[in-house]
Write a protein that holds these residues in place. Structure first.
Motif, PDB file in Angstrom:
ATOM      1  N   HIS A 119     -51.537  53.801 -15.434  1.00  0.00           N
ATOM      2  CA  HIS A 119     -50.348  54.234 -16.182  1.00  0.00           C
ATOM      3  C   HIS A 119     -50.713  55.363 -17.145  1.00  0.00           C
ATOM      4  CE1 HIS A 119     -48.479  50.453 -14.781  1.00  0.00           C
ATOM      5  NE2 HIS A 119     -49.617  49.879 -15.122  1.00  0.00           N
ATOM      6  N   ALA A 120     -51.271  56.418 -16.617  1.00  0.00           N
ATOM      7  CA  ALA A 120     -51.802  57.491 -17.465  1.00  0.00           C
ATOM      8  C   ALA A 120     -50.739  58.151 -18.331  1.00  0.00           C
ATOM      9  CB  ALA A 120     -52.497  58.541 -16.600  1.00  0.00           C
ATOM     10  N   ASP A 121     -49.504  58.217 -17.859  1.00  0.00           N
ATOM     11  CA  ASP A 121     -48.466  58.894 -18.625  1.00  0.00           C
ATOM     12  C   ASP A 121     -47.912  58.040 -19.760  1.00  0.00           C
ATOM     13  OD1 ASP A 121     -48.590  61.243 -17.125  1.00  0.00           O
ATOM     14  OD2 ASP A 121     -47.239  60.446 -15.603  1.00  0.00           O
ATOM     15  N   GLU A 194     -42.246  51.067 -36.791  1.00  0.00           N
ATOM     16  CA  GLU A 194     -42.855  52.345 -36.432  1.00  0.00           C
ATOM     17  C   GLU A 194     -43.676  52.234 -35.149  1.00  0.00           C
ATOM     18  OE1 GLU A 194     -41.686  52.248 -40.555  1.00  0.00           O
ATOM     19  OE2 GLU A 194     -43.042  50.925 -39.436  1.00  0.00           O
ATOM     20  N   THR A 195     -44.405  51.140 -35.024  1.00  0.00           N
ATOM     21  CA  THR A 195     -45.193  50.923 -33.807  1.00  0.00           C
ATOM     22  C   THR A 195     -44.274  50.750 -32.609  1.00  0.00           C
ATOM     23  OG1 THR A 195     -46.928  49.855 -35.115  1.00  0.00           O
ATOM     24  CG2 THR A 195     -46.954  49.471 -32.740  1.00  0.00           C
ATOM     25  N   THR A 196     -43.193  50.012 -32.796  1.00  0.00           N
ATOM     26  CA  THR A 196     -42.231  49.805 -31.710  1.00  0.00           C
ATOM     27  C   THR A 196     -41.616  51.130 -31.275  1.00  0.00           C
ATOM     28  OG1 THR A 196     -41.706  47.658 -32.691  1.00  0.00           O
ATOM     29  CG2 THR A 196     -40.206  48.478 -31.000  1.00  0.00           C
ATOM     30  N   ALA A 197     -41.249  51.948 -32.236  1.00  0.00           N
ATOM     31  CA  ALA A 197     -40.606  53.230 -31.933  1.00  0.00           C
ATOM     32  C   ALA A 197     -41.527  54.162 -31.163  1.00  0.00           C
ATOM     33  CB  ALA A 197     -40.133  53.899 -33.220  1.00  0.00           C
ATOM     34  N   ALA A 200     -41.228  54.939 -27.374  1.00  0.00           N
ATOM     35  CA  ALA A 200     -40.221  55.855 -26.831  1.00  0.00           C
ATOM     36  C   ALA A 200     -40.775  57.248 -26.596  1.00  0.00           C
ATOM     37  CB  ALA A 200     -39.021  55.927 -27.789  1.00  0.00           C
ATOM     38  N   ASP A 201     -41.936  57.554 -27.164  1.00  0.00           N
ATOM     39  CA  ASP A 201     -42.504  58.897 -27.046  1.00  0.00           C
ATOM     40  C   ASP A 201     -44.008  58.798 -26.833  1.00  0.00           C
ATOM     41  OD1 ASP A 201     -43.186  61.535 -27.114  1.00  0.00           O
ATOM     42  OD2 ASP A 201     -42.478  61.908 -29.150  1.00  0.00           O
TER      43      ASP A 201
END
Length: 334
Positions: A119-121, A194-197, A200-201
């Motif tokens: 899962h490199a991406d 913050e860790t959860t967010a 998303a990126d």
């Protein structure tokens, strides 16, 4: 009395009750939340995935707030991560020798490599964790060979386990349950918003997860290492800083990043949280982010045992005896 107990058990079975229904796992304290002892986060929690799942499902179906089953939920995802890594959580004990724990130490970092390669991406932090690991593992093994320094070896092994319990479990939750599972960990108070967010990126995840690792997960353990009096932790942790080249290609060593009076020694102690994070966030993480996917693949695909051997003190004896020039590129440990 025995007859009554048998009758009660038969009644519960006839009502469809299971062991998970009859044991109260709510509001358990995290007695081993820092991973320094054998096993999971609380000694009363099981290691069987099915038992953990049934208990979780029962609490969810009753609408019980996630913070009340925080320990149970965390134990579940640690167990899932340990299964994926081929590690027996119930036997994982940082208080035992590094030689005894060698197979577990290596299995954890091989697990990180496997997740990155698959899962490199989306799991980019795993590549970073694996690349920095050989020197960290070498430190565990080297310190473990000196009786007076075995406490420091145990602390490094505890840090590895603590990181696995935190970030490894979170990654297992994401892989097996998606973002909803990560959000449940947030709702239970296991991780912060913050860790959860950061999920998303992926471009921000390496920095965010590295910050969590260094500033929240293992910061207190590094502080205790540095504060130990006999032998002096200040000396040992500074020696680790001096001896530890950086394995990320393009990254500087501590002495190259901030030399003491312009010489071959670093002007900071790696055990100091602020100095460590300044170094990692401004040099090491950016160096990793500059690497191409192919370059990361090439590094993590190398046998982990071979990379650890390159960072053992016996393999680097000349580097440790003769101070290196701060302008020369080095390879080595985090």
């Amino acid at each position: 009395m025995r007859v009554l107990m048998v009758v009660a058990a038969l009644v519960l079975t006839s009502m469809g009750a299971t062991k998970a229904d009859t044991v109260d796992y709510l509001d358990l304290p995290l007695t081993n939340g820092n991973g320094e002892q054998r096993g999971g986060v609380h000694p009363d929690l099981p290691y069987d995935r099915g038992t953990l799942e049934r208990a979780l499902d029962a609490y969810r179906s009753k609408g019980i707030a996630p913070p009340r089953f925080k320990a149970l939920l965390w134990q579940y995802w640690i167990v899932r991560a340990a299964e994926d890594a081929g590690v027996k959580l119930s036997d994982w004990d940082p208080q035992r020798s590094a030689d005894h724990n060698r197979s577990t130490i290596f299995a954890v970092y091989d697990f990180y490599a496997k997740l990155y390669l698959q899962h490199a991406d989306s799991l980019r932090w795993m590549g970073f964790a694996n690349i920095g690991a050989p020197a960290f593992a070498a430190g565990m093994l080297d310190l473990g060979t000196v009786p007076e320094l075995r406490w420091f070896s145990s602390m490094l092994m505890s840090m590895q386990k603590h990181i696995f319990m935190d970030l490894g479990a979170m990654h297992a939750a994401y892989l097996h349950g998606g973002i909803k599972a990560v959000e449940e960990m947030r709702d239970a108070g296991i991780i912060d918003p913050e860790t959860t967010a950061a999920w998303a990126d992926p471009a921000q995840a390496v920095m965010e997860f590295s910050s969590r690792e260094q500033n929240l997960v293992i910061a207190e353990q590094f502080n205790r290492m540095r504060a130990r009096l006999l032998p002096p932790g200040e000396v040992i942790t500074y020696a680790i800083t001096v001896a530890g080249p950086m394995p990320v290609p393009g990254g500087k060593t501590p002495a190259q990043y901030l030399p003491l009076f312009g010489g071959p020694l670093p002007a900071f102690n790696y055990a100091d949280r602020e100095a460590r994070w300044d170094f990692l966030s401004n040099d090491t993480v950016p160096a990793y982010e500059r690497l191409s996917k192919d370059a990361v693949h090439k590094i993590v695909q190398r046998p982990f045992a071979d990379r650890v051997a390159e960072y053992r003190a016996t393999a680097r004896l000349l580097d440790l005896i003769v101070p290196f020039r701060s302008d020369e590129p080095q390879t080595g440990v985090r």
